[in-house]
Design an enzyme around this catalytic site. Structure first.
Site, PDB file in Angstrom:
ATOM      1  N   ASP A 284      95.482  42.877 -12.315  1.00 53.53           N
ATOM      2  CA  ASP A 284      95.990  42.345 -13.650  1.00 53.53           C
ATOM      3  C   ASP A 284      95.888  44.013 -14.777  1.00 53.53           C
ATOM      4  O   ASP A 284      95.040  44.559 -14.768  1.00 53.53           O
ATOM      5  CB  ASP A 284      94.815  41.475 -14.059  1.00 53.53           C
ATOM      6  CG  ASP A 284      95.062  40.564 -15.417  1.00 53.53           C
ATOM      7  OD1 ASP A 284      96.355  39.967 -15.404  1.00 53.53           O
ATOM      8  OD2 ASP A 284      94.266  40.734 -16.346  1.00 53.53           O
ATOM      9  N   GLU A 326     100.725  44.224 -12.364  1.00 50.92           N
ATOM     10  CA  GLU A 326     101.260  43.350 -13.374  1.00 50.92           C
ATOM     11  C   GLU A 326     101.069  44.353 -14.648  1.00 50.92           C
ATOM     12  O   GLU A 326     100.037  44.462 -15.246  1.00 50.92           O
ATOM     13  CB  GLU A 326     100.108  42.246 -13.821  1.00 50.92           C
ATOM     14  CG  GLU A 326     100.808  41.248 -14.832  1.00 50.92           C
ATOM     15  CD  GLU A 326      99.995  41.181 -16.198  1.00 50.92           C
ATOM     16  OE1 GLU A 326     100.628  40.537 -17.142  1.00 50.92           O
ATOM     17  OE2 GLU A 326      98.862  41.965 -16.293  1.00 50.92           O
TER      18      GLU A 326
HETATM   19  C1  GLC Z   1      97.294  39.444 -17.946  1.00 51.58           C
HETATM   20  C2  GLC Z   1      97.552  37.922 -17.752  1.00 51.58           C
HETATM   21  C3  GLC Z   1      97.289  37.322 -18.886  1.00 51.58           C
HETATM   22  C4  GLC Z   1      95.689  37.634 -19.594  1.00 51.58           C
HETATM   23  C5  GLC Z   1      95.736  39.150 -19.829  1.00 51.58           C
HETATM   24  C6  GLC Z   1      94.245  39.568 -20.164  1.00 51.58           C
HETATM   25  O1  GLC Z   1      98.348  39.854 -18.875  1.00 51.58           O
HETATM   26  O2  GLC Z   1      98.314  37.868 -17.184  1.00 51.58           O
HETATM   27  O3  GLC Z   1      97.154  35.990 -18.789  1.00 51.58           O
HETATM   28  O4  GLC Z   1      95.827  36.865 -20.742  1.00 51.58           O
HETATM   29  O5  GLC Z   1      96.091  39.879 -18.875  1.00 51.58           O
HETATM   30  O6  GLC Z   1      93.660  39.285 -18.898  1.00 51.58           O
HETATM   31  C1  GLC Z   2      99.887  41.364 -21.133  1.00 52.89           C
HETATM   32  C2  GLC Z   2     101.163  41.463 -21.589  1.00 52.89           C
HETATM   33  C3  GLC Z   2     101.782  40.806 -22.432  1.00 52.89           C
HETATM   34  C4  GLC Z   2     101.167  39.535 -22.309  1.00 52.89           C
HETATM   35  C5  GLC Z   2      99.805  39.548 -22.466  1.00 52.89           C
HETATM   36  C6  GLC Z   2      99.081  38.062 -22.144  1.00 52.89           C
HETATM   37  O1  GLC Z   2      99.304  42.420 -21.876  1.00 52.89           O
HETATM   38  O2  GLC Z   2     101.565  42.989 -21.663  1.00 52.89           O
HETATM   39  O3  GLC Z   2     103.118  40.882 -22.609  1.00 52.89           O
HETATM   40  O4  GLC Z   2     101.629  38.791 -23.407  1.00 52.89           O
HETATM   41  O5  GLC Z   2      99.340  40.305 -21.317  1.00 52.89           O
HETATM   42  O6  GLC Z   2      99.809  37.152 -22.913  1.00 52.89           O
END
Ligand code: GLC
Ligand code: GLC
Length: 650
Positions: A284, A326
């Site tokens: 993540d 991600e």
């Molecule tokens: C990633 C996850 C998102 C979460 C963020 C912080 O972007 O997909 O849902 O809020 O990380 O962990």
């Molecule tokens: C990550 C992504 C962003 C997303 C967030 C969670 O940081 O970069 O696009 O919105 O996680 O919402």
């Protein structure tokens, strides 16, 4: 790779290892350690070379790798060896994924086992279970604020349930994807609690500051991720009397990878879940791993070095396990998370194709494929042994992360065009049937993202309310068209639970005080099994979507040109409403598919001159795989119906 200095260090380390490590049959471990050690040592040196305890930390790292290897079960070791031989296994067209919340879909992990037939009916054989680890119930960020990295949230089950699920999936030839939240922990994680109580060792796991001086310098260059609910990147902690870095929510403390102890802990956790039977780990927020004053603290070179180290270490202990990056960042940056070199500088085998996702949404709003064509053309090359995760919707908001220059070349002002898209998807634009919600609205920068379920964003909710059959048909066609693209593009398609039934936005989250401030929950509703029943009632919306996707998935799996082996070619067309590309079987170049999608609400003409010059339409007709119909060209033109697509073969 053999290099004297690192090999001699390796020998010294082996002598210092705990005696019990020597007692196991570690042949494969040692050969892999030998192969990866030069890289591991070099990377470790680059990151931590100035520390006096470097060697001690390397001993600890190698010990961690060995202990986790000893623990790895015989069947997982066997699978490692098999995957080593058939190392491109995940690039096959046979994989189709779905992301879902175990509780919202099936109650708990045991319940999930009972629901696998539903997934198999649709053709899904890669299951991403959204995070299931122990989180504080109030401040959980949907599972991404982890309190204990080794404990399953008891509401979902136990670690034994995960292992049992992994075993069941294996028997069904399905893959298990689990999350490892590498960038931060919950403020209730033991490390954070001990930091709060004043333990220096654990304060060093995070970014902790006495006063605002350093935080203010950081803030000058750092964007805000959740500007509405969690502005700024630092949070005052009363108990410590200090500021702590919290890039996401104020209760998510960023881990400090300048401290090698943190890296070793997280590698240990990665391997822990690899050993519980995960085939793939979703790492993540990887773009955020390294913080540097004066920078945006995203996509730093060191973040890549850390990922290379994680990969090299995983290759020693659990080489069959893949990583998904991600990294929802700009198109030019995303591909870097595959690594620079498949052998020497590998990072993640799979990455979210956030660029394609954003471009597809652009095509939905503009009803043409102008920017989509440009964006696809400029997608950066990826490594050979790497593949995209192609998706339309996921649990997060939609960020309009296409390239500004591509937008300009398509005749748009990037800022105004994004405003248009936000207005369109939030239903403000005149005539738009979309029902999205603005997310992360930042008045300082003008940035906004979008929440909402696929069906509500493409107008199904509005159409159903108005009982407008034409509009319902258009929404269904759009859903199927978008999926036809991610299923044929090259890469692993990842469906989002509910989308195959046209699940709408749900306002149930507003009743939950811990969720109502975060409108991403509008598209994370409880899976409606009554609605799912309707998939077998002919003529229902559910049946129309489900049966179409089921058919496309089955076709994808038997269409070998859809494997992702650097075998896609974008074909230029004069008609800006169309996206046209070819896919070729690398084993048999005559086995090819011409994919053509029409994003417009009117039928569109595809001139077959270009496809013909690429070997298609050698006769006047080609067969559409989906309908089985012969598509005949007249005056060198083929007509593609509104919001439709063809998968054409000879
Ligand atoms: C990633 C996850 C998102 C979460 C963020 C912080 O972007 O997909 O849902 O809020 O990380 O962990
Ligand atoms: C990550 C992504 C962003 C997303 C967030 C969670 O940081 O970069 O696009 O919105 O996680 O919402």
């Amino acid at each position: 790779m053999y290099e004297q200095a690192s090999h001699s260090l390796l020998n010294e380390i082996l002598v210092e290892l705990k005696p019990e490590i020597g007692n196991f049959r570690l042949r494969h471990f040692y050969t892999r350690l030998g192969a990866n050690f030069y890289a591991i040592h070099s990377l470790f040196h680059l990151l931590y070379g100035d520390r006096p305890d470097l060697k001690g930390k390397m001993v600890k790292l190698v010990e961690t790798l060995a202990l986790r290897y000893i623990e790895r079960s015989p069947h997982l070791r066997r699978s490692d060896l098999e995957r080593e031989k058939n190392y491109n296994w995940f690039m096959s067209q046979k994989w189709v994924g779905m992301a879902l919340y175990c509780d919202r879909f099936a109650g708990d992990l045991k319940g999930l086992r009972a629901k696998l037939p539903y997934l198999q009916e649709l053709g899904v054989n890669m299951l991403h279970i959204m995070p299931i680890l122990d989180c504080p119930p109030d401040n959980s960020d949907g599972g991404y604020a982890v309190r204990n990295f080794r404990r399953i949230d008891p509401r979902f089950g136990t670690t034994a349930d995960v292992e049992a699920l992994a075993a069941t999936l294996k028997k069904r030839d399905m893959l298990l994807v689990l999350d490892v939240v590498v960038n931060h922990t919950s403020n209730e994680h033991e490390w954070a609690q001990r930091a709060r109580k004043g333990e220096q060792k654990y304060q060093d796991y995070y970014f902790v500051f006495e006063d605002r001086e350093i935080p203010d310098i950081y803030e000058e260059a750092m964007p805000e991720i959740f500007p509405v609910t969690s502005p700024g990147n630092f949070t005052w902690n009363e108990e410590m009397g200090k500021w702590v870095m919290t890039v996401f929510n104020s209760y998510q403390w960023d881990l400090n990878y300048r401290n090698p102890a943190v890296l070793i802990e997280m590698i240990d956790i990665i391997l822990f879940w690899a050993n519980k039977g995960a085939d793939i780990l979703r790492l993540d927020a990887v773009a955020f791993l390294w913080k540097k004053m004066g920078s945006a603290c995203q996509n730093e070179r060191e973040a890549h070095l850390l990922l290379q180290l994680m990969k090299d270490c995983c290759q020693v202990t659990a080489p069959g396990v893949l990583f998904i990056a991600e990294a929802i960042v700009s198109p030019g940056e995303i591909a870097k998370y595959f690594g620079e070199d498949a052998i020497n500088a590998k990072e993640c085998e799979i990455a979210y194709n956030a660029s394609l996702m954003a471009l597809l949404w652009d095509a939905v709003a503009t009803k043409n494929a102008n920017l989509l064509n440009r964006g696809v053309k400029n997608l950066p090359d990826k490594l050979e042994r790497a593949t995209w995760l192609n998706y339309v919707r996921c649990h997060d908001d939609i960020g309009l992360g296409f390239d500004d220059n591509d937008a300009r070349l398509s005749g748009y002002d990037p800022f105004l065009h994004r405003r248009f898209l936000i207005d369109y998807f939030t239903g403000k634009f005149p005539g738009s049937p979309a029902r999205g919600l603005p997310f992360g609205d930042n008045p300082k920068t003008g940035d906004t993202r979008i929440s909402g379920s696929l069906a509500s964003l493409v107008g199904l909710e509005t159409a159903l309310e108005h009982q407008n059959e034409d509009a319902i048909e258009a929404a269904i066609k759009t859903i199927v068209l978008l999926h036809s693209m991610i299923l044929s593009f090259g890469g692993i398609p990842l469906l989002y639970y509910g989308d195959a039934l046209g699940m709408l936005n749900s306002l149930e989250y507003l009743a939950d005080p811990f969720k109502r401030h975060d409108n991403r929950w509008v598209h994370r509703s409880h899976f409606d099994w009554n609605k799912a029943e309707k998939r077998s009632q002919s003529g229902t919306v559910e049946q129309r979507i489900f049966s179409a996707l089921k058919k496309l998935i089955a076709l994808r799996k038997e269409t070998t040109p859809f494997a992702d082996l650097d075998n896609r070619q974008l074909l230029a067309t004069e008609n800006p409403n169309l996206l046209v590309f070819s896919r070729t079987d690398t084993q048999n170049s005559r086995n090819r598919v011409l994919v053509a999608g029409n994003f417009n609400v009117e039928a569109q003409a595809l001139h077959i001159g270009t496809p013909r010059s690429h070997g298609f339409f050698q006769q006047d007709a080609m067969k559409d795989l989906c309908s089985g119909m012969r598509i005949v060209s007249e005056n060198d033109t083929v007509i593609i119906p509104p919001l439709s697509f063809y998968w054409l073969t000879d």
